[in-house]
Design an enzyme around this catalytic site. Structure first.
Site, PDB file in Angstrom:
ATOM      1  N   ALA A  65       0.871  -1.167   0.000  1.00 29.07           N
ATOM      2  CA  ALA A  65       0.000   0.000   0.000  1.00 29.07           C
ATOM      3  C   ALA A  65       0.912   1.223   0.000  1.00 29.07           C
ATOM      4  O   ALA A  65       2.068   1.134   0.434  1.00 29.07           O
ATOM      5  CB  ALA A  65      -0.875  -0.006   1.235  1.00 29.07           C
ATOM      6  N   GLY A 110       0.627  -4.987   0.680  1.00 28.97           N
ATOM      7  CA  GLY A 110      -0.542  -5.014  -0.199  1.00 28.97           C
ATOM      8  C   GLY A 110      -0.260  -5.702  -1.536  1.00 28.97           C
ATOM      9  O   GLY A 110      -1.186  -6.200  -2.181  1.00 28.97           O
ATOM     10  N   GLU A 113      -0.627  -9.297  -0.787  1.00 26.21           N
ATOM     11  CA  GLU A 113      -2.069  -9.523  -0.590  1.00 26.21           C
ATOM     12  C   GLU A 113      -2.812  -9.526  -1.925  1.00 26.21           C
ATOM     13  O   GLU A 113      -3.731 -10.309  -2.133  1.00 26.21           O
ATOM     14  CB  GLU A 113      -2.637  -8.431   0.333  1.00 26.21           C
ATOM     15  CG  GLU A 113      -2.122  -8.551   1.764  1.00 26.21           C
ATOM     16  CD  GLU A 113      -2.564  -7.385   2.638  1.00 26.21           C
ATOM     17  OE1 GLU A 113      -2.111  -6.246   2.367  1.00 26.21           O
ATOM     18  OE2 GLU A 113      -3.351  -7.596   3.567  1.00 26.21           O
ATOM     19  N   GLU A 133       4.472  -5.340   7.253  1.00 28.53           N
ATOM     20  CA  GLU A 133       3.761  -4.232   7.912  1.00 28.53           C
ATOM     21  C   GLU A 133       4.249  -3.965   9.323  1.00 28.53           C
ATOM     22  O   GLU A 133       4.222  -2.826   9.788  1.00 28.53           O
ATOM     23  CB  GLU A 133       2.247  -4.508   7.929  1.00 28.53           C
ATOM     24  CG  GLU A 133       1.564  -4.346   6.578  1.00 28.53           C
ATOM     25  CD  GLU A 133       1.619  -5.595   5.704  1.00 28.53           C
ATOM     26  OE1 GLU A 133       2.326  -6.556   6.081  1.00 28.53           O
ATOM     27  OE2 GLU A 133       0.961  -5.600   4.662  1.00 28.53           O
TER      28      GLU A 133
END
Ligand code: COA
Length: 259
Positions: A65, A110, A113, A133
């Site tokens: 992200a 992300g 993911e 993270e």
């Protein structure tokens, strides 16, 4: 026209390259909303038969992200941020047409993911995977706590998410995170060949395979909700401010464990 996606549409196959070279293809909100549009079109349009997702450039699939965007979120915004991403990734997972990730480099946070939400993952030899993270004082928020556990089992998933370690493509294959590892030069040909092979099968039957496999994980909705809440809780923590600031300032974080 998409700002952050480059799209090739050939013989019903959409090859979607996430294209934000300045941020190693990190997923900002604009990119997420563009991916949602592509997915919605693929659900609806007969001439969209399958999607190959990849990253533009030599280095990254998706490096996570967008940390700069993430660092500015309030706790309330962070909950919606996670839910918004979870919604897109579920659209990918439930897509009635095949979605294959061609992972051409870093697939972190992300990015990992995103790859995990796809039905199949093909990695080039230089690909790297991880859920880093915790280095930022946060947890995965786009379904990683659930899908990583489904793919590699609870023990390895916990190790990867608690250490934030990055693993190479061969290790990712050994633990079941990716289906195949191929030389970098062969990645798109190998992935395209697999997609074309799937597209020779009965499309309805393929869609029912996806639906049936996913139905088995229906019970896990509580896990996604917990993840969104816990992700948001992290953004209210002083360590999150320190972790994201440290990344932006290119230094090691000093976590204090304070709330
Ligand atoms: N969000 C926003 N920007 C990012 C980013 C992310 N997730 N990942 C990389 N970038 C940016 C960097 O800030 C840098 O920008 P700058 O040139 O303006 O400083 C640029 O992309 C290149 O990254 P850089 O870190 O210099 O490349 P590198 O080869 O040294 O390291 C990585 C590559 C992937 C190991 C490193 O960028 C990284 O750790 N990224 C974050 C991964 C992460 O924690 N993802 C989870 C986010 S929740």
């Amino acid at each position: 026209m998409m700002e952050n996606l480059t799209i090739d549409h050939t013989d019903g196959i959409l090859t979607v390259s996430i294209t934000r070279p300045e941020a190693l293809n990190a997923l900002n909100l604009k990119t997420l909303s563009e991916l949602i549009v592509i997915l919605q079109q693929t659900y609806e349009q007969a001439d969209h038969r399958g999607i190959i997702l990849t990253g533009a450039g030599e280095k990254a699939f998706v490096a996570g992200a967008d940390i700069k965007e993430l660092s500015a979120l309030t706790q309330e915004q962070a909950y919606s941020f996670a839910q918004n991403g979870q919604r897109l990734f579920k659209l990918i997972e439930d897509c009635p047409k095949p979605v294959i990730a061609a992972v051409n480099g870093y697939a972190l946070g992300g990015g990992c993911e995103l790859a995990m939400a796809c039905h199949i993952r093909i990695a080039s030899e230089n690909a790297k995977f991880g859920q880093p993270e915790v280095n930022l004082g946060i947890i995965p928020g786009y379904g990683g706590t659930q899908r990583l556990t489904q793919l590699v089992g609870r023990g390895k998933a916990l190790e990867l998410m608690m250490t934030g370690d990055t693993i190479d493509a061969q290790e990712a294959k050994a633990i079941g995170l990716v289906n195949h590892v191929v030389p970098k030069a062969d990645l798109m040909t190998f992935t395209g060949d697999m997609m074309r092979r799937i597209l020779t099968k009965g499309p309805f039957a393929v869609s029912q395979v996806i639906k049936s496999v996913n139905a088995g994980f229906g019970f896990a909705q509580a896990g996604y909700e917990a993840e969104a809440q816990n992700f948001a809780a992290c953004t209210g923590n002083a360590d999150f401010v320190e972790g994201t600031s440290a990344f932006i300032e290119k230094r090691q974080p000093q976590f204090k464990g304070e709330r």
